[in-house]
Design a protein around this motif. Structure first.
Motif, mmCIF file in Angstrom:
data_model
loop_
_atom_site.group_PDB
_atom_site.id
_atom_site.type_symbol
_atom_site.label_atom_id
_atom_site.label_comp_id
_atom_site.label_asym_id
_atom_site.label_seq_id
_atom_site.Cartn_x
_atom_site.Cartn_y
_atom_site.Cartn_z
ATOM 1 N N ASP A 236 41.807 49.479 49.933
ATOM 2 C CA ASP A 236 41.386 49.509 48.526
ATOM 3 C C ASP A 236 42.930 48.872 48.069
ATOM 4 N N VAL A 237 42.789 48.451 46.962
ATOM 5 C CA VAL A 237 43.773 47.880 46.355
ATOM 6 C C VAL A 237 44.590 48.343 44.725
ATOM 7 N N TYR A 304 46.650 37.334 41.986
ATOM 8 C CA TYR A 304 46.444 38.181 43.096
ATOM 9 C C TYR A 304 44.898 37.515 43.501
ATOM 10 N N ILE A 305 43.948 37.718 42.279
ATOM 11 C CA ILE A 305 42.187 37.059 42.173
ATOM 12 C C ILE A 305 42.405 35.987 42.631
ATOM 13 N N ILE A 306 43.622 34.924 42.678
ATOM 14 C CA ILE A 306 43.084 34.147 42.651
ATOM 15 C C ILE A 306 43.402 33.675 44.120
ATOM 16 N N ASP A 307 44.538 34.811 45.169
ATOM 17 C CA ASP A 307 45.065 34.243 46.044
ATOM 18 C C ASP A 307 43.508 34.662 47.091
ATOM 19 N N LEU A 308 43.207 35.922 46.435
ATOM 20 C CA LEU A 308 41.958 36.455 47.419
ATOM 21 C C LEU A 308 40.824 35.771 47.124
ATOM 22 N N CYS A 309 40.468 34.941 46.427
ATOM 23 C CA CYS A 309 39.488 33.724 46.730
ATOM 24 C C CYS A 309 40.050 32.102 47.629
ATOM 25 N N ASN A 310 41.293 32.359 47.253
ATOM 26 C CA ASN A 310 41.932 31.654 48.233
ATOM 27 C C ASN A 310 42.356 31.859 49.797
ATOM 28 N N GLY A 311 41.807 33.067 50.079
ATOM 29 C CA GLY A 311 41.966 33.303 50.955
ATOM 30 C C GLY A 311 43.692 34.147 51.801
ATOM 31 N N LYS A 312 44.522 33.953 50.675
ATOM 32 C CA LYS A 312 45.595 34.035 51.106
ATOM 33 C C LYS A 312 45.954 35.717 51.116
ATOM 34 N N GLU A 313 45.097 36.305 50.418
ATOM 35 C CA GLU A 313 44.912 37.730 50.363
ATOM 36 C C GLU A 313 44.036 38.344 51.204
ATOM 37 N N GLU A 314 44.141 39.356 51.864
ATOM 38 C CA GLU A 314 42.849 39.762 52.801
ATOM 39 C C GLU A 314 42.860 41.109 52.066
ATOM 40 N N LEU A 315 40.762 41.722 51.469
ATOM 41 C CA LEU A 315 40.705 43.101 51.102
ATOM 42 C C LEU A 315 39.847 43.225 51.798
ATOM 43 N N SER A 316 39.994 44.478 52.177
ATOM 44 C CA SER A 316 38.633 45.158 52.839
ATOM 45 C C SER A 316 37.862 46.215 52.241
ATOM 46 N N GLY A 317 38.503 46.599 50.637
ATOM 47 C CA GLY A 317 37.978 47.741 50.166
ATOM 48 C C GLY A 317 37.591 47.530 48.599
ATOM 49 N N LYS A 318 37.797 47.942 47.922
ATOM 50 C CA LYS A 318 37.536 47.870 46.502
ATOM 51 C C LYS A 318 39.410 47.798 45.834
ATOM 52 N N ILE A 319 38.454 46.607 44.443
ATOM 53 C CA ILE A 319 39.959 47.008 44.027
ATOM 54 C C ILE A 319 39.842 47.573 42.957
#
Length: 428
Positions: A236-237, A304-319
């Motif tokens: 999670d984040v 962070y949200i923009i990078d997440l959408c663009n694939g620059k951040e990885e997230l396996s859980g919840k925010i």
């Protein structure tokens, strides 16, 4: 119990004392006793335990110089005034051990300041028919009070008594004003002990060190910190917008939740990093910021949200987003509404965001008041997204600290905040 009147066991002649005089608490008092032989002593003591005279630094039984009896058991005169004040079943049990009314008597003892608990001293000294020292917080070796107006003239006595009576207390302070909304701290007055505000406290398997005079820490929130931490999982984040010295952030990072921790107070920021180092927090899971909450949302969270959408951040859980600044946290919710204006990014976003925002609800229906505060401040109807409204603690009469938990959807996050009035927009 018999109808015989009990003897109040309290200091006398000290009402209104403002400067502590320990000698004034000296008192000679007759108390009931049972004289017993050493035979079956453990059984006798077990029966008499509910009637013991319990005072600080006072032994409930003692050896006496008597040919027949070797021990004297002291009983509480507020519970027992004669033999028949002991319950019939206990008297029967004592008689079976050859303890009868003849064993019952009185003995004069001398009580001193050292024998009285601080509660008893305050009740004897402070004004009658007025609220006394109703409670306090202890942070490390510091006791923190918030004294009512009518008790302020007793500050020196109250402070000294607490230092004397509570072994872990070395410093007593009284809050002088409300918590400052900018840095979440308050001015305090030293009323007892030494001027030492550097404390070490433990919570949720972490050790925190800080200067209590410069930062915010409330030990009454320990259970709430634990509750929120139980929702966080590895992967999670957490965005902790008003993190203070890190009671959410540091334990979360220790459990391998990726944490973005922010606080505007430079002293909180300093001690946050200090405790992170002491707790050996892996920097992979922990980033700290010293910003205003608005800037933290508009910069770090948005990026962070923009990078997440663009694939620059990885997230396996919840925010998760914690907003523990109850005096004004809801005022920052509006910055989430329409934070990102990019339809293409919206199409890529599918993560769950859970917000835990704290507020003070004044009035009768605290749940509805807290909900209304969230909806009005975020600028759209998120009532269907609210999953929990929890009463964290009572602050004052008709004033509760509430936590509203809700899901921050992409319809809110990516909305065009200029397209229609906030009251018309819905959480869908």
């Amino acid at each position: 119990m018999s109808s015989s009147s009990s003897v109040p066991l309290a200091p006398v002649g000290v009402r209104g004392m403002k400067v502590l005089d320990r000698d004034k608490f000296l008192r000679n008092v007759k108390v009931p006793v049972l004289k017993v032989k050493e035979e079956n002593l453990s059984k006798i003591i077990r029966i008499c335990k509910p009637y013991f005279l319990k005072l600080e630094g006072f032994k409930t039984s003692t050896t006496i110089d008597d040919e027949e009896f070797k021990k004297c058991i002291f009983l509480n005169p507020e519970k027992v005034n004669d033999w028949t004040d002991i319950s019939e079943s206990d008297r029967t049990a004592l008689c079976e051990l050859n303890i009868k009314e003849d064993n019952f008597g009185n003995k004069e003892i001398q009580l001193t300041y050292d024998n009285w608990r601080f509660e008893t001293i305050f009740k004897a000294v402070l004004p009658e028919n007025e609220e006394g020292v109703s409670g306090f917080s202890q942070i490390g070796h510091i006791i923190h009070l918030n004294l009512k107006e009518h008790l302020l003239e007793y500050r020196p006595l109250i402070g000294q008594v607490l230092v004397d009576k509570i072994k872990t207390c070395k410093t007593v302070v009284n809050k002088c004003n409300a918590i400052d909304n900018t840095y979440r701290n308050f001015s305090m007055e030293l009323i007892g002990g030494k001027e030492d505000y550097f404390v070490t406290v433990k919570e949720n398997n972490c050790t925190f060190q800080f200067d209590f005079s410069k930062v915010y820490w409330n030990p009454r929130l320990g259970k709430e910190h634990e509750r929120i931490l139980s929702y966080l999982k590895p992967g999670d984040v957490l965005f902790d917008i008003f993190c203070g010295v890190g009671p959410f952030a540091i334990p979360a990072a220790k459990r391998k939740t990726k944490v973005f921790a922010n606080d505007l107070n430079p002293d909180s920021f300093k001690w946050l990093n200090h405790s992170a180092k002491n707790n050996k927090i892996n920097s992979v899971y922990f980033k700290t910021f010293n910003k205003d909450g608005k800037d933290f949302i508009l910069d770090e969270f948005k990026d962070y949200i923009i990078d997440l959408c663009n694939g620059k951040e990885e997230l396996s859980g919840k925010i998760h987003i914690t907003m523990n600044l109850p005096a004004m946290a809801v005022e920052f919710l509006k910055h989430f509404n329409g934070l990102i204006k990019d339809e293409k990014l919206s199409e890529k976003f599918n993560q769950e965001i859970i917000v835990y925002v704290y507020c003070f609800a004044l009035g009768k229906d605290h749940v509805e008041i807290a909900k209304k505060m969230v909806i009005e401040n975020i600028g759209c109807d998120v009532s269907s997204c609210i999953t929990d409204v929890f009463n964290v603690r009572n602050v004052a009469p008709n004033k509760e600290m509430m936590r509203v938990t809700f899901k921050l959807t992409k319809e809110v996050l990516f909305s065009d905040s200029l397209s229609e009035p906030p009251s018309k927009k819905l959480c869908v």
